[in-house]
Enzyme design. Structure first.
Site, PDB file in Angstrom:
ATOM      1  N   LYS B  92     -55.606 -32.805 -75.254  1.00  0.00           N
ATOM      2  CA  LYS B  92     -56.681 -32.106 -75.965  1.00  0.00           C
ATOM      3  C   LYS B  92     -57.984 -32.063 -75.174  1.00  0.00           C
ATOM      4  O   LYS B  92     -58.773 -31.134 -75.308  1.00  0.00           O
ATOM      5  CB  LYS B  92     -56.930 -32.782 -77.313  1.00  0.00           C
ATOM      6  CG  LYS B  92     -55.784 -32.619 -78.320  1.00  0.00           C
ATOM      7  CD  LYS B  92     -55.673 -31.194 -78.813  1.00  0.00           C
ATOM      8  CE  LYS B  92     -54.628 -31.056 -79.917  1.00  0.00           C
ATOM      9  NZ  LYS B  92     -54.373 -29.632 -80.237  1.00  0.00           N
ATOM     10  N   GLU B 114     -62.465 -28.873 -85.802  1.00  0.00           N
ATOM     11  CA  GLU B 114     -61.550 -29.313 -86.849  1.00  0.00           C
ATOM     12  C   GLU B 114     -60.585 -30.295 -86.214  1.00  0.00           C
ATOM     13  O   GLU B 114     -60.374 -30.252 -84.992  1.00  0.00           O
ATOM     14  CB  GLU B 114     -60.779 -28.133 -87.437  1.00  0.00           C
ATOM     15  CG  GLU B 114     -59.513 -27.717 -86.675  1.00  0.00           C
ATOM     16  CD  GLU B 114     -59.772 -27.184 -85.273  1.00  0.00           C
ATOM     17  OE1 GLU B 114     -60.889 -26.730 -85.004  1.00  0.00           O
ATOM     18  OE2 GLU B 114     -58.833 -27.226 -84.435  1.00  0.00           O
ATOM     19  N   SER B 381     -47.440 -35.028 -74.156  1.00  0.00           N
ATOM     20  CA  SER B 381     -48.783 -34.506 -74.434  1.00  0.00           C
ATOM     21  C   SER B 381     -49.780 -35.574 -74.851  1.00  0.00           C
ATOM     22  O   SER B 381     -50.983 -35.375 -74.735  1.00  0.00           O
ATOM     23  CB  SER B 381     -48.701 -33.419 -75.491  1.00  0.00           C
ATOM     24  OG  SER B 381     -48.052 -33.913 -76.642  1.00  0.00           O
TER      25      SER B 381
END
Lengths: 272, 399
Positions: B92, B114, B381
């Site tokens: 991210k 968010e 990830s």
């Protein structure tokens, strides 16, 4: 001539703006919906926006979010909203009904079946909050083919190109979002709004409604002389949601609308 | 395949994508689109982005040959793209760095985001604070309870976490609320969307900031094996880690691209978060894409053991890649993901995020059917530290 075009022509002669209340289909109860629509008309509504509930109402403030959630919990569907319009039309052939909602419930039904069903029920205009003109060209054409007015929104941030796009494909009227925010949000700068609306009415050659943030008779009196219509939503929905019986809902609708109807009937300029 | 140039000018990937938002936001999106178009070609912006990814995030991260598990499975060689080794523990941050640098360049002073699992919220809070900017993160009440550690991390980083109590009180509602904030404060606020979905230009922008995953993996695979992988596999919620891995391989026809959605309690149960596997096209959160919805077009509550995959939509580019057959999409259940979580932990000494464990679950099914000279690149990830409470609770262990 569509009901909306007829309405604005009539009111133009009377020299006043249209008063358009907004209610969420299926709130505060299922049984009260058709009587509520009639009560709003009896209390001075010139047209009605009927909100079709959606699970993810991105442009709505807490009041209408909660109303949508309650309506969905009661099992409200697009077909039910259309059925209420059809029942309303049995006794009312003149008051325009505008469906307001989000695109996905329309897509789920299919654009063409939706347009057919909406026309058949007696719907006059459709506002899809998340369908801006660049994505809405095909929809606008389809709705017009079914003699339904595709109504688009303009905002304080909309530039000349966007105004031109709405002028090219919209009809009925244009909904001017009076503030940078969501429905029911606080204070707009009304002088700024009125200046912009005056400009838009000239450019668009189409009626312009002011909505988002109009909560009371004082504001109606202030903005109505400069607009073709005034939409009152969250304040009404909030008032109705506090009622504990259908009879109380109808009485509250009447009580809420009376001062607004009085404010809007005042001849232009009288508010100053 | 022919040169792949999507999206078009208005953000369409075939019938998907686009810009389905209230009028109030269109101008802000146009402004963002223009600012991004300039930034992505500006050597100074790219140099700063590259430097931040290297010095602050810790890129490049390794492409790790998971030999023990490859041998155990007896099929293809499995390579893990170690996004879990990035600062803040997941992919991210690649996107958060890119968007916050863009926000600063645009003169915005306030960052909103968010978050579902909290990984994107933590990444955004981290980069915002590093750039001296105010940060507000919207998070569903339900997720706040499930992910209390990440909530505290965000607060430590100086962000304000706003609880969202509308709708299903999860990621989709947090996104709605962040949009509402943005509509209201559009002048000074930049909305950092965490996945490759939302209105144009977000899907393409997020893909561009995440493509570094696939670019590194492609070069590393060539270096380590002398050839391209046979298969690239990643989990798909909104789909940003998968899009980042897949994008640099799209024109390499011989490379299979497989996205793994959250199968929850099984696709037949309806309790899942797999719109590509079991949903249909519709419009939500500013783009047309596959959705989990009922027959009336209302968005359904989703279920996944992994909060980061618990989302009823998916990035529009995945919808397009599915329709044209360039990528395949499958689902792994909660149970399969948990088993993969344990298996990787015990075999390779790497605790994967539950999101990434979905991709691993499918890898473990597929690898034995392939030959030992074939290779699979799987996007690891994120790291699983954030999930230990979820896993422990599920297994009746009190920490």
């Amino acid at each position: 001539m569509s009901r909306l075009t007829g309405l604005f022509a009539d009111l133009g002669k009377q020299g006043r703006a249209a008063l358009i209340p907004f209610v969420t289909a299926g709130d505060p109860s299922l049984a009260v919906m058709v009587p509520l629509l009639h009560a709003l008309v009896a209390a001075g509504a010139d047209a009605i926006e009927l909100g079709v509930p959606f699970s993810d109402p991105m442009a709505d403030g807490p009041t209408i979010q909660r109303a949508s959630e309650r309506a969905l919990a009661r099992g409200v569907k697009m077909r039910m909203a259309l059925e209420w319009v059809r029942e309303f039309r049995v006794h009312n052939q003149h008051t325009p009904i505008i469906l307001m909602g989000y695109l996905n419930p329309v897509e789920a039904m299919g654009a063409e079946p939706f347009a057919l069903a909406a026309k058949d029920a007696g719907v006059d205009g459709v506002i899809l909050v998340d369908l801006p003109p660049e994505e809405g060209i095909d929809y606008a054409e389809l709705l017009k083919n079914h003699r339904i007015d595709p109504i688009f929104l303009l905002a304080p941030t909309s530039g000349a190109e966007r105004v031109a796009a709405v002028k090219a494909i919209g009809s009925g009227f244009v909904y001017y979002v009076s503030l940078r925010g969501i429905t029911g949000a606080a204070q707009a700068d009304w002088q700024e709004v009125l200046a912009r609306v005056a400009n838009l009415r000239q450019t668009l050659a189409m009626p312009v409604a002011i909505g988002f943030g109009v909560r009371d008779a004082e504001t109606v009196a202030l903005v109505a002389p400069g607009a073709d219509a005034v939409v009152v939503g969250s304040a009404l929905v909030e008032r109705l949601s506090a009622c504990t019986s259908d009879a109380e809902v109808l009485a509250a609708a009447q009580a809420f609308m009376a001062p607004l109807a009085k404010a809007i009937a005042a001849p232009k300029g009288a508010s100053a | 395949m022919a040169a792949y140039t999507l999206p078009d000018r208005l953000g369409h990937f075939g019938p998907y994508g686009g810009r389905f938002v209230a009028e109030t936001l269109v101008t802000a999106l146009e402004e963002l689109d223009q600012a991004y178009a300039l930034a992505r070609k500006d050597p100074e912006f790219l140099a700063e982005l590259h430097s931040e990814l290297k010095q602050f995030v810790g890129r490049p991260n390794p492409l790790f040959h998971a030999e023990r598990i490859s041998r155990e499975l007896g099929g293809a060689q499995i390579y893990l793209k170690r996004e879990d080794l990035n600062h803040t523990g997941a992919h991210k941050i690649n996107n958060a760095v890119g968007q916050v640098l863009l926000a600063r360049r645009m003169g915005k002073r306030r960052i909103i985001a968010e978050t579902g699992a909290g990984q994107h919220g933590v990444a955004t809070a981290t980069v915002a604070t590093r750039n001296g900017m105010e940060c507000v993160v919207y998070m569903g009440e339900e997720d706040i309870q499930r992910q209390s550690i990440n909530v505290f991390r965000m607060k430590l980083l100086g962000a304000r976490v706003e609880a969202v109590s509308s709708g299903t009180r999860t990621l989709k509602d947090a996104l709605n609320e962040a949009m509402r904030d943005w509509v209201t404060n559009v002048e000074d606020t930049f909305y950092v969307i965490g996945t490759a979905a939302g209105p144009h230009p977000y899907p393409v922008m997020v893909r561009d900031f995440q493509r570094v995953i696939g670019e590194e993996a492609r070069a590393q695979c060539l270096e380590l094996t002398g050839r391209l992988p046979d298969c690239c596999i990643a989990c798909v919620g909104g789909g940003s880690n998968a899009m980042g891995l897949f994008y640099p391989f799209i024109e390499d026809e011989g490379v299979r691209l497989i996205g793994v959605e959250a199968g929850g309690l099984g696709l037949a149960s309806g309790q899942h978060a797999a719109p590509l596997s079991a949903g249909r096209p519709g419009v939500l959160h500013g783009n047309r894409t596959y959705l989990m919805e009922d027959e009336d077009g209302q968005i359904l509550a989703t279920h996944s053991i992994s909060a980061g995959l618990d989302y009823p939509g998916v990035g529009p580019e995945h919808a397009y890649l599915k329709d044209i057959g360039r990528a395949e999409y499958v689902a792994a259940t909660d149970v399969e993901a948990l088993a993969a979580f344990h298996r990787l932990s015990r075999t390779e000494g790497i605790i994967p995020a539950l999101e990434s464990a979905h991709a691993l679950a499918y890898v473990f099914q597929l690898a034995p059917s392939m030959r030992p000279e074939q290779t699979i690149v799987v996007n690891l990830s994120g790291r699983g530290d954030k999930d230990i409470h979820t896993v422990a609770a599920r297994e009746g262990i009190r920490l």
